[in-house]
Design a protein around this motif. Structure first.
Motif, mmCIF file in Angstrom:
data_model
loop_
_atom_site.group_PDB
_atom_site.id
_atom_site.type_symbol
_atom_site.label_atom_id
_atom_site.label_comp_id
_atom_site.label_asym_id
_atom_site.label_seq_id
_atom_site.Cartn_x
_atom_site.Cartn_y
_atom_site.Cartn_z
ATOM 1 N N UNK A 1 52.942 62.044 25.768
ATOM 2 C CA UNK A 1 53.173 60.743 26.401
ATOM 3 C C UNK A 1 54.559 60.730 27.030
ATOM 4 N N UNK A 2 54.748 59.953 28.108
ATOM 5 C CA UNK A 2 56.087 59.876 28.705
ATOM 6 C C UNK A 2 57.073 59.198 27.758
ATOM 7 N N UNK A 3 58.377 59.418 27.980
ATOM 8 C CA UNK A 3 59.407 58.846 27.118
ATOM 9 C C UNK A 3 59.799 57.425 27.477
ATOM 10 N N UNK A 4 59.463 56.962 28.680
ATOM 11 C CA UNK A 4 59.789 55.579 29.068
ATOM 12 C C UNK A 4 59.000 54.642 28.151
ATOM 13 N N UNK A 5 59.701 53.802 27.355
ATOM 14 C CA UNK A 5 58.991 53.051 26.318
ATOM 15 C C UNK A 5 57.831 52.200 26.828
ATOM 16 N N UNK A 6 58.007 51.508 27.958
ATOM 17 C CA UNK A 6 56.921 50.633 28.423
ATOM 18 C C UNK A 6 55.678 51.458 28.786
ATOM 19 N N UNK A 7 55.865 52.613 29.432
ATOM 20 C CA UNK A 7 54.724 53.472 29.799
ATOM 21 C C UNK A 7 54.073 54.043 28.548
ATOM 22 N N UNK A 8 54.922 54.530 27.633
ATOM 23 C CA UNK A 8 54.419 55.141 26.396
ATOM 24 C C UNK A 8 53.573 54.145 25.604
ATOM 25 N N UNK A 9 54.083 52.910 25.444
ATOM 26 C CA UNK A 9 53.393 51.919 24.614
ATOM 27 C C UNK A 9 52.042 51.535 25.204
ATOM 28 N N UNK A 10 52.025 51.366 26.523
ATOM 29 C CA UNK A 10 50.766 50.983 27.154
ATOM 30 C C UNK A 10 49.735 52.106 27.071
ATOM 31 N N UNK A 11 50.156 53.349 27.321
ATOM 32 C CA UNK A 11 49.204 54.468 27.256
ATOM 33 C C UNK A 11 48.742 54.689 25.831
ATOM 34 N N UNK A 12 49.637 54.452 24.853
ATOM 35 C CA UNK A 12 49.236 54.591 23.452
ATOM 36 C C UNK A 12 48.076 53.648 23.139
ATOM 37 N N UNK A 13 48.223 52.373 23.463
ATOM 38 C CA UNK A 13 47.176 51.431 23.054
ATOM 39 C C UNK A 13 45.927 51.565 23.921
ATOM 40 N N UNK A 14 46.097 51.811 25.232
ATOM 41 C CA UNK A 14 44.922 51.853 26.109
ATOM 42 C C UNK A 14 44.177 53.188 26.044
#
Lengths: 378, 378
Positions: free
Chosen positions: A153-166
């Motif tokens: 997953x990317x390190x940018x928190x907003x991108x990481x969090x969204x890809x984690x849940x979706x």
């Protein structure tokens, strides 16, 4: 579907983490999510942008765990080496993925020509499935090979969090037989960690079949945490026992907070509005009060003054909480003075002591004030 | 004294870290300190309170590094197992240290009887030298054996930080031949990371012989950082170049802060005192102002109100800064409104925008207010 609790390892990749330039909040976020899903996170490793170190860490983690989640190092620049490191660990070759490349080009179309370096983000090994990133240029990877899953997953928190849940959670739920962790928390104020342990006696070491217990010192007091992967109803008995053993040091359970309990107590005593005046705290009390969602009492404002001598009035309210944090003594303790003035309720000046320094000391003073109010009106 | 740059590994120990219940700020703090000392931090590992896992990690880390620093797991309870894990890795036995025991008893004398569990904190292996902890009950350890040094520190940040600077740094400086890293920082506000990069052009990629350059986005703006292990005088040239290229977006260098520069500007315009009123920020502005050490202007207090409609007066001052943070729009941006009223200076309502969410959004709004003041009066 593999049986039992899956074991996971997290890798946080980025030289800036090892230089102390950023705090790795991604690891804490993912750790909490994994715990909730019922995945046993065994270790977190932070690694520099070094291809050999990354490859070795992936190889070791794939041997030891059912699931390896890595964040960071998926950017377009020459020091983003997570793809290369994992490819080396898997013994696979990176090659451009035409579908990823066309998505990247579309993404950049709105802004102008795509920098050539971004083509690196369209590279993929054969065993990787790409995970779409709707808000950034770095796609993630899902690699299921040889009985272990690796997620990038990317390190940018907003991108990481969204890809984690979706993207990641649905795949994990389909892939593993997960038993989510159930947690109940008892929150206390006024006792140290070891005093809580002594008060609990045997309950701490033997909280019940399939139940774990842990004690955690926080700025808002000592928390006692029971957890199980079995039936959550089992947690009710140790919880009730702990509440009984710890007596009036307990201010709440689970989602209850010290401020919420204190404010509810004031509301029960007829206060519809609250204001605060504090000194020595850099505003720690008003920060906590303004963020507390109390349905039955309005927080109408807070005043920070350098010391009591400053003539300034707090907003008018049914109750005005006054907090003065004195300077630290030679033993690292500080005196906290709390009082309430107001039309509806009052509390004479009450002294208590806290430990700590810096912002922690200020937050602890604010929580000590809330605890004093809770004990008087709770 | 070992030659060359020492290699270090950090271990952060505590099940609560792996459950995502706390963010490991200790690792970031120590990583920055190690970088400054000229120690090459190779990896950070977070481990649960599991004796076997801790022992294995110590054994592996001692093989791979010259210095191993571990935080956490030195408390008095049954799940504090760092001492036991390191003893196993060293193949040494834990035994009570009479001196430590008597210090612990003295520490508790003021409060009443010492809980028996605290005696675990007086255990030591023969090769460990105890590191005093003046503000907590957990002593640290310094173990110098077989060509590697292991340091144990408590997980409580205030205790860890104080013991690091007072006890560990002098020992590291005596033990290793360190080449400290020299750092100069240029601080800007009002430009994004990539805009700063574009303004700098070639300077970023080629800042000079033996010099590294990096750009970091912070709540108080974008920082540009030059560092070298060679002669620090070399950093003066790229620093001056960067200040010239970035123009009035630069608000300071090194230890200068936005609040200090803004307050100094107000003082230069004849203000001897300052107060603040804010809404929507949970007190972020008054927290920053009250912690700012400005020699030439007195901060006489701050007021937080839920919104402008609350009738409440800030303390009387030569200048009153007013900040209102509006709610976030659909693109994640928030409007910030800043004005100054007062007898000595005034500033008409000035609007700016910030990105971000949560506490970061509130802190950025406070820094944006300071930047507005700095540009008007700096």
């Amino acid at each position: 579907m593999p049986d039992g609790t899956p074991r996971a390892i997290l890798l946080s990749i980025g030289t800036e983490i090892l230089l102390g330039e950023i705090v790795d909040t991604n690891a804490a976020h993912l750790a909490a999510k994994l715990a909730g899903l019922g995945v046993d996170l065994r270790t977190v490793r932070q690694l520099p942008d070094d291809r050999a170190a990354i490859a070795a860490a992936f190889a070791e983690a794939r041997d030891a765990a059912d699931l390896v989640v890595a964040t960071g190092g998926l950017g377009p620049t020459h020091d983003d080496l997570t793809r290369e490191g994992l490819a080396a660990a898997l013994g696979e070759e990176l090659a451009p993925d035409p579908a990823l490349e066309s998505e990247l080009r579309q993404r950049f179309a709105a802004y102008g020509p795509m920098p050539a370096s971004n083509l690196r983000q369209a590279l993929r090994v054969p065993s990787a499935e790409a995970l779409p990133n709707p808000i950034g240029s770095a796609p993630g990877w899902w690699v299921d090979r040889d009985g272990s899953v690796v997620v990038l997953l990317p390190g940018v928190p907003s991108e990481m969090r969204r890809m984690w849940s979706d993207q990641v959670v649905p795949r994990l739920e389909a892939h593993f037989a997960l038993s989510p962790l159930h947690v109940r928390t008892v929150k206390t104020f006024g006792l140290g960690e070891s005093a809580v342990g002594e008060a609990l006696g045997e309950l701490l070491g033997r909280p019940g079949d399939g139940i774990s217990a842990g004690i955690y010192a926080r700025d808002d007091g000592v928390h006692l945490r029971f957890s199980t992967r079995a039936d959550p109803a089992r947690l009710a008995f140790p919880l009730a026992q702990a509440v009984r053993l710890l007596g009036d040091h307990v201010y709440g359970t689970d989602e209850e907070t010290l401020a919420k309990v204190a404010l509810h107590g004031l509301a029960q005593h007829g206060c519809g509005s609250l204001a605060s005046v504090e000194s020595g705290t850099a505003g720690a009390l008003l920060a906590i009060l303004s963020e507390c969602q109390a349905p039955d009492i309005a927080y109408v404002g807070g005043l920070l003054v350098p010391d009591r001598s400053v003539a300034a009035a707090a907003p008018t309210a049914d109750a005005v909480v006054r907090l003065d944090l004195k300077s630290q003594d030679d033993h690292g303790r500080s005196r906290v003075e709390v009082a309430i003035e107001g039309g509806r309720v009052s509390l004479p000046l009450t002294r208590t002591r806290i430990h700590g320094s810096g912002p922690q000391r200020q937050r602890r003073a604010a929580f000590a004030a809330m605890d004093t109010v809770r004990r008087a009106f709770g």
